[in-house]
Scaffold this motif. Structure first.
Motif, PDB file in Angstrom:
ATOM      1  N   LYS A  10      -3.521  -0.312  -9.254  1.00  0.00           N
ATOM      2  CA  LYS A  10      -2.507  -1.300  -8.899  1.00  0.00           C
ATOM      3  C   LYS A  10      -1.551  -1.479 -10.069  1.00  0.00           C
ATOM      4  O   LYS A  10      -1.949  -1.451 -11.229  1.00  0.00           O
ATOM      5  CB  LYS A  10      -3.142  -2.649  -8.551  1.00  0.00           C
ATOM      6  N   ASP A  55       0.862  -1.180   0.000  1.00  0.00           N
ATOM      7  CA  ASP A  55       0.000   0.000   0.000  1.00  0.00           C
ATOM      8  C   ASP A  55       0.901   1.233   0.000  1.00  0.00           C
ATOM      9  O   ASP A  55       1.606   1.491   0.970  1.00  0.00           O
ATOM     10  CB  ASP A  55      -0.901  -0.014   1.236  1.00  0.00           C
ATOM     11  N   GLU A  56       0.900   1.981  -1.068  1.00  0.00           N
ATOM     12  CA  GLU A  56       1.785   3.137  -1.191  1.00  0.00           C
ATOM     13  C   GLU A  56       1.584   4.134  -0.058  1.00  0.00           C
ATOM     14  O   GLU A  56       2.546   4.730   0.443  1.00  0.00           O
ATOM     15  CB  GLU A  56       1.573   3.830  -2.537  1.00  0.00           C
ATOM     16  N   LEU A  77       1.928  -2.910  -6.247  1.00  0.00           N
ATOM     17  CA  LEU A  77       1.790  -1.685  -5.459  1.00  0.00           C
ATOM     18  C   LEU A  77       0.421  -1.084  -5.701  1.00  0.00           C
ATOM     19  O   LEU A  77       0.049  -0.796  -6.848  1.00  0.00           O
ATOM     20  CB  LEU A  77       2.872  -0.669  -5.849  1.00  0.00           C
ATOM     21  N   LYS A  78      -0.340  -0.923  -4.631  1.00  0.00           N
ATOM     22  CA  LYS A  78      -1.600  -0.183  -4.696  1.00  0.00           C
ATOM     23  C   LYS A  78      -1.263   1.285  -4.524  1.00  0.00           C
ATOM     24  O   LYS A  78      -0.796   1.713  -3.472  1.00  0.00           O
ATOM     25  CB  LYS A  78      -2.555  -0.642  -3.600  1.00  0.00           C
ATOM     26  N   THR A  79      -1.452   2.087  -5.558  1.00  0.00           N
ATOM     27  CA  THR A  79      -1.033   3.478  -5.535  1.00  0.00           C
ATOM     28  C   THR A  79      -1.978   4.320  -4.688  1.00  0.00           C
ATOM     29  O   THR A  79      -3.076   3.889  -4.313  1.00  0.00           O
ATOM     30  CB  THR A  79      -0.973   4.060  -6.953  1.00  0.00           C
ATOM     31  N   ARG A  80      -1.546   5.527  -4.412  1.00  0.00           N
ATOM     32  CA  ARG A  80      -2.365   6.452  -3.625  1.00  0.00           C
ATOM     33  C   ARG A  80      -3.677   6.795  -4.311  1.00  0.00           C
ATOM     34  O   ARG A  80      -4.600   7.310  -3.693  1.00  0.00           O
ATOM     35  CB  ARG A  80      -1.567   7.713  -3.313  1.00  0.00           C
ATOM     36  N   VAL A  91       5.386  -4.087  -9.657  1.00  0.00           N
ATOM     37  CA  VAL A  91       6.658  -3.437  -9.384  1.00  0.00           C
ATOM     38  C   VAL A  91       7.767  -4.318  -9.957  1.00  0.00           C
ATOM     39  O   VAL A  91       7.986  -5.436  -9.500  1.00  0.00           O
ATOM     40  CB  VAL A  91       6.875  -3.230  -7.868  1.00  0.00           C
ATOM     41  N   ASP A 110      13.501   5.639  -7.324  1.00  0.00           N
ATOM     42  CA  ASP A 110      12.364   5.008  -6.676  1.00  0.00           C
ATOM     43  C   ASP A 110      12.788   4.595  -5.269  1.00  0.00           C
ATOM     44  O   ASP A 110      13.691   3.763  -5.113  1.00  0.00           O
ATOM     45  CB  ASP A 110      11.920   3.777  -7.468  1.00  0.00           C
ATOM     46  N   GLN A 145      12.177  11.289   0.235  1.00  0.00           N
ATOM     47  CA  GLN A 145      11.253  11.435  -0.891  1.00  0.00           C
ATOM     48  C   GLN A 145      11.695  12.567  -1.804  1.00  0.00           C
ATOM     49  O   GLN A 145      11.651  12.454  -3.030  1.00  0.00           O
ATOM     50  CB  GLN A 145       9.834  11.689  -0.381  1.00  0.00           C
ATOM     51  N   LEU A 184       3.593   3.286   3.192  1.00  0.00           N
ATOM     52  CA  LEU A 184       5.053   3.200   3.187  1.00  0.00           C
ATOM     53  C   LEU A 184       5.658   4.348   3.992  1.00  0.00           C
ATOM     54  O   LEU A 184       5.411   5.527   3.682  1.00  0.00           O
ATOM     55  CB  LEU A 184       5.579   3.249   1.745  1.00  0.00           C
ATOM     56  N   LEU A 205      11.586   2.591  -3.281  1.00  0.00           N
ATOM     57  CA  LEU A 205      11.435   1.152  -3.056  1.00  0.00           C
ATOM     58  C   LEU A 205      12.724   0.393  -3.332  1.00  0.00           C
ATOM     59  O   LEU A 205      12.908  -0.727  -2.851  1.00  0.00           O
ATOM     60  CB  LEU A 205      10.320   0.587  -3.937  1.00  0.00           C
TER      61      LEU A 205
END
Length: 343
Positions: free
Chosen positions: A328, A250-251, A321-324, A331, A270, A261, A254, A272
């Protein structure tokens, strides 16, 4: 006392200069009975090892970080913590280390002394002995100041059974802290960027936290991995492949510092896939995940712990990754490293 101010080829030639370096620096700094014998091998007490567990854990790693000193650590601290962490994530109690030094001719002896004593201090804090080692000196231009190889030995208790192949559908994914701090710090520590923040490497030993959790939740924690080269994305992809499952992150969950960032956004990186040196990922039974999380947050190394994802029912060896924004995506691990020589 060492008479020279810099390392020369004589310090690696096996003669009086090398013996003076070993006696005046390495034996003095690491200071234990096994090393003081100056044999060609360390001799380990088997009875003591057997009393602590039923399996040996054995790991080796090499450290070529540039620069040698960076906010939050140095190559010596990094070498000790990195090797101890490789043992700890297998459930082992770290006990012994070896240390091999490849030194470039011309390195300042005072700088080498700082690094060696940093290693000694870090090992002592963790109750670990550096019991054998080696020193090589190479000509100018044949190495970048200093490379360190370390090997670690630990013992795994019979009750501990954790593995990257043990993740199951429904398990939760936890991390004990912020993502990408070490990689971002090393990038900023290189003088050509001209960027300045208060960001520091997360370089630290994870055994106290891991032992704290395993003592109470040995059977609820399926897998632990330290997040170093390849970053969180690389490690979770390896777990997904080993367990033949899919992991979904879940973005929004994180934990990333604004400074990290910002560095990633500025340089097109990235987070990640940025390296860490004090971060571990835990795969935990879903029924106990919240309990483990709260226990983790009670410990200094886990104050910023988060549940960041879960293992799904799919079995296609992917990291999602489920983005904000609710979408989805898969990755994909980069072919190479985003940052060279970060640990």
């Amino acid at each position: 006392m060492l008479s020279q101010q810099i390392i020369t080829l004589a310090h690696g030639a096996g003669g009086a200069a090398m013996q003076q370096l070993i006696d005046s620096l390495f034996l003095k700094a690491f200071n234990n009975g096994s090393l003081a014998l100056k044999e060609d091998q360390a001799r380990l007490p088997l009875a003591e090892l057997q009393a602590k567990g039923d399996r040996l854990a054995f790991t080796t790693d090499s450290y070529v970080v540039s620069p040698l000193f960076f906010p939050g650590g140095d190559i010596g601290k990094l070498a000790v913590c990195g090797t101890l962490n490789d043992l700890a994530v297998g459930g082992a109690q770290p006990l012994y280390l070896s240390a091999g030094f490849i030194i470039e001719e011309g390195l300042s002896l005072s700088l080498l002394e700082k690094i060696v004593y940093s290693m000694a201090t870090t090992a002592k804090e963790q109750g670990v002995s550096i019991i054998t080692g080696d020193t090589k000196v190479v000509e100018r231009g044949m190495a970048d100041k200093l490379f360190i190889n370390t090997t670690g030995v630990g013992v795994i208790p019979a009750s501990t059974q954790i593995s990257a192949a043990s993740a199951q559908s429904g398990d939760k994914v936890l991390v004990n802290g912020f993502i990408g701090d070490h990689g971002a710090t090393i990038m900023l520590a290189r003088d050509n960027l001209g960027l300045h923040t208060d960001l520091q490497s997360d370089c630290t030993a994870l055994y106290p936290l891991i032992n704290h959790l395993l003592l109470q939740h040995t059977h609820d924690i399926r897998c632990i991995r330290d997040v170093t080269r390849g970053g969180l994305g690389g490690v979770l992809t390896e777990i997904a492949q080993a367990s033949n499952i899919t992991i979904e992150l879940d973005e929004l969950a994180l934990p990333i510092r604004p400074q990290t960032q910002g560095v990633c956004e500025l340089l097109g990186l990235d987070p990640l896939f940025l390296a860490n040196e004090g971060l571990a990922v835990f795969i935990v039974d879903h029924e106990q995940a919240e309990t483990v999380l709260q226990l983790m947050r009670q410990y200094p190394l886990g104050q910023h712990a988060q549940i960041i994802g879960e293992v799904t029912e799919y079995s296609i060896n992917h990291l999602h990754l489920k983005t904000r924004y609710g979408a989805k995506r898969i990755v994909n691990v980069p072919y190479g490293l985003q940052l060279p020589r970060i640990c």
